[in-house]
Enzyme design. Structure first.
Site, mmCIF file in Angstrom:
data_model
loop_
_atom_site.group_PDB
_atom_site.id
_atom_site.type_symbol
_atom_site.label_atom_id
_atom_site.label_comp_id
_atom_site.label_asym_id
_atom_site.label_seq_id
_atom_site.Cartn_x
_atom_site.Cartn_y
_atom_site.Cartn_z
ATOM 1 N N CYS A 163 -4.265 13.439 -11.207
ATOM 2 C CA CYS A 163 -5.645 13.000 -11.204
ATOM 3 C C CYS A 163 -6.076 12.607 -9.795
ATOM 4 C CB CYS A 163 -5.816 11.806 -12.133
ATOM 5 S SG CYS A 163 -5.208 12.098 -13.823
ATOM 6 N N ASP A 192 1.555 8.526 -20.725
ATOM 7 C CA ASP A 192 2.430 7.738 -19.863
ATOM 8 C C ASP A 192 1.675 6.589 -19.209
ATOM 9 O OD1 ASP A 192 0.949 9.526 -18.351
ATOM 10 O OD2 ASP A 192 2.599 10.154 -17.064
ATOM 11 N N ILE A 223 2.793 35.387 -3.656
ATOM 12 C CA ILE A 223 1.845 36.002 -2.722
ATOM 13 C C ILE A 223 2.570 37.092 -1.936
ATOM 14 C CG2 ILE A 223 0.313 35.627 -0.760
ATOM 15 C CD1 ILE A 223 -0.607 34.243 -3.313
ATOM 16 N N SER A 251 7.577 23.837 -8.006
ATOM 17 C CA SER A 251 7.801 24.393 -6.672
ATOM 18 C C SER A 251 9.224 24.073 -6.232
ATOM 19 C CB SER A 251 6.795 23.793 -5.681
ATOM 20 O OG SER A 251 7.193 23.993 -4.340
ATOM 21 N N GLY A 252 9.775 24.939 -5.380
ATOM 22 C CA GLY A 252 11.116 24.714 -4.844
ATOM 23 C C GLY A 252 11.136 23.842 -3.599
#
Length: 593
Positions: A2, A103, A288, A360-361
């Site tokens: 958020c 949460d 990409i 993501s890594g």
């Protein structure tokens, strides 16, 4: 995920509380397109604002700012608490009754029982402000590794905060002025290091810290710090695998589908492999491809996606397409950086396909030694005592290429790990950064060097741990995480980073450096043997675009104008880029030197 904002003032504080809140909330609309709310106390001295991207408990019960059932506490919260179900179960066993499945409500109930210490129980990424009506005080907190940002302005007993610098600067509470020290540090490193921001009036609440505000006074406290072990005696490969699977499982806590950014590298491939292992097969992956054979990882990502059975999506990017996205990228740029367009682009692709959450890594190189800094810095430390004594060598290097001028800085320094890291990771030499700062701000740049508790290690093992810490707390935190947050949220997308997890970091750093940081991220690939050999054995390239090629053609004129009259040469694309985006940020944030 958020956007949050708020103002805390004395009863005789701001007269335009609601208007200021609404301005900040509107500036954060892109971070939370699903819902929004504003709360103010009865005397309008305290106000919280929120924009919501619904991920957990998609119903209206998850609306924020959220007020406790007894009306004594109010919270606005950005992020995700991955262990909230375990925390909730423990609270329920003690008689707590919950009204939602979110949460956020768990945070309210945890605070009611543990106060400020509740942050030590949290596993996740978060930035929040919790107002205690009875105590007339606020608790602000930021996650241990700095995934979620929290910008803070303090003046005359009033505190204002927001998820983005842009929201604070446009709030109307103050007129932002350019911070010359932040500009100098930016030219040295390619990013503005926290707690500095471009605005003199705003500071970042540092990672792993809380801030308590009461009656116009604040108190900051660190609640978590990274540490490294040296006496681990278990099976390091099994230990790492169990910790990695545990982290990935926790990062799938969601009420909406979760996808993954997939490059051709080890880290994102390991995340996809572990997702399969955790039972999440056939998830969407996003990549990409670029118009440069050397930089393009598309073919490897495509092959990897087929291997693991992911639902793969690609965007083909050339200079023309990238230029079309560049304007939107600049619009959302919150602080200057020499990175971020790659995340913005792949986030655009994921959102086009209806995603709200992706993994993501990011963070794998920092934990497992994937960067060249892990091999180069120990060599620099060993050579420093010899080369620093060679008469005239620094002056000779000063006439060379940009990296040679930064090496000259290192030879003039005490030769610590931090000194070597700065020279290796730098953008401009210290002298060049000072000249550029005077050019941009009109001010001198004789700033104290930031303090560091890192000293040159007595052996390579100690030095390697220090390199890992610097990569985690400087490059990753100040650039990669910040860019990933603002550029994914620009598209209303929540980006999660399983490698950047407090519990995982604590478990992996129990393993001593000689085992944890073996060349080519050997511990990671042995812990996740599902990563195919065509990924493991390729040369590391990183998730980069062919900027040098693009700036040399279709993009060249605009960037050349930005650098016209610069007092130092800028032969590399990232140097020209750094000046261009800084000037843009100064103008778009309404700053004056």
């Amino acid at each position: 995920m958020c956007g949050i904002a708020g103002i805390l003032s004395s009863p005789a504080g701001l007269t335009d509380l609601e208007a200021n809140l609404v301005r900040m909330q509107s500036a954060l609309l892109h971070r939370g397109p699903d819902d929004g709310g504003v709360w103010m106390d009865g005397i309008r001295s305290v106000g919280l604002a929120h924009r919501r991207l619904s991920i957990l408990d998609l119903s209206s019960a998850g609306h924020q700012p959220m007020i406790s059932a007894d009306g004594r506490r109010v919270i606005c919260f950005n992020g995700e608490i991955y262990n909230f179900r375990e925390l909730r179960a423990d609270l329920e066993s003690r008689g707590v009754v919950f009204a939602t499945q979110s949460d956020t409500e768990v945070l309210l109930q945890l605070y009611a029982r543990h106060g400020e210490n509740m942050v030590r129980q949290l596993r996740g990424m978060f930035a929040f402000c919790l107002w205690d009506e009875d105590k007339q005080e606020a608790l602000l907190a930021r996650d241990p590794l700095g995934i979620k940002p929290l910008y803070v302005h303090e003046a005359n007993g009033t505190l204002a905060f927001a998820s983005e610098l842009r929201a604070l600067c446009g709030s109307g509470i103050f007129k932002p002025a350019l911070d010359a020290e932040a500009v100098c540090r930016y030219f040295e490193t390619g990013t503005v290091p926290e707690p500095l921001t471009l605005a003199k009036e705003v500071r970042m609440l540092e990672a792993g810290h809380t801030l308590v505000w009461k009656a116009g006074k604040t108190q900051r406290q660190r609640y978590w710090n990274l540490s490294f072990g040296s006496d681990f005696s278990g099976d390091d490969i099994r230990h790492a695998r169990e910790a990695l699977i545990d982290s990935v499982r926790h990062h799938f806590v969601s009420d909406v589908p979760v996808g993954v950014f997939l490059s051709g590298g080890i880290d994102s491939t390991a995340i996809l492999a572990l997702a399969n292992e955790a039972g999440h097969r056939g998830i969407s992956s996003f990549s990409i491809t670029v118009d440069d054979e050397v930089a393009d990882e598309g073919p490897i990502a495509r092959r990897t996606a087929a291997h693991f059975g992911s639902n793969h999506h690609e965007m083909r990017l050339d200079a023309e397409v990238a230029r079309g996205l560049f304007g939107e990228f600049l619009k959302h740029l919150d602080q200057p950086s020499i990175d971020g367009l790659n995340t913005f682009t792949v986030s655009s692709l994921a959102r086009q396909h209806g995603m709200k959450v992706v993994l993501s890594g990011l963070g794998g190189d920092e934990l497992f030694g994937g960067y060249s800094s892990f091999s180069k810095i120990p060599k620099m430390l060993r050579l420093h005592p010899v080369l620093s004594r060679v008469p005239g060598l620094p002056m000779l290097l000063q006439r060379g290429k940009p990296q040679h001028r930064r090496l000259a800085d290192f030879l003039r320094s005490p030769g610590t790990v931090a000194d070597a890291f700065g020279a290796l990771r730098g953008i401009f030499s210290k002298g060049e950064a000072a000249a550029l700062t005077r050019w941009i701000t009109g001010e001198g740049s004789q700033f104290a060097v930031p303090g560091s508790r890192l000293e040159s290690g007595k052996n390579d093992g100690a030095a390697q741990d220090q390199i890992s810490e610097l990569e985690l707390t400087r490059y990753m935190r100040n650039q990669l995480l910040r860019d990933s947050d603002v550029m994914s949220m620009a598209r209303g997308l929540e980006l999660r980073v399983p490698f950047v997890d407090r519990v995982l970091a604590e478990r992996i750093t129990e393993i001593p450096a000689p085992q944890r940081l073996r060349p080519n991220k050997a511990l990671l690939t042995e812990a996740v043997p599902e990563v195919p050999e065509w990924v493991v054995n390729q040369k590391k390239r990183g998730f980069l675009f062919p900027y040098q090629k693009w700036l040399g053609s279709e993009w060249g004129d605009e960037f050349a104008r930005a650098g016209a009259g610069a007092p130092v040469p800028m032969p590399n694309w990232y140097q020209v880029w750094s000046v261009f985006v800084l000037k843009h940020c100064i103008e778009s944030l309404g700053m004056k030197p």
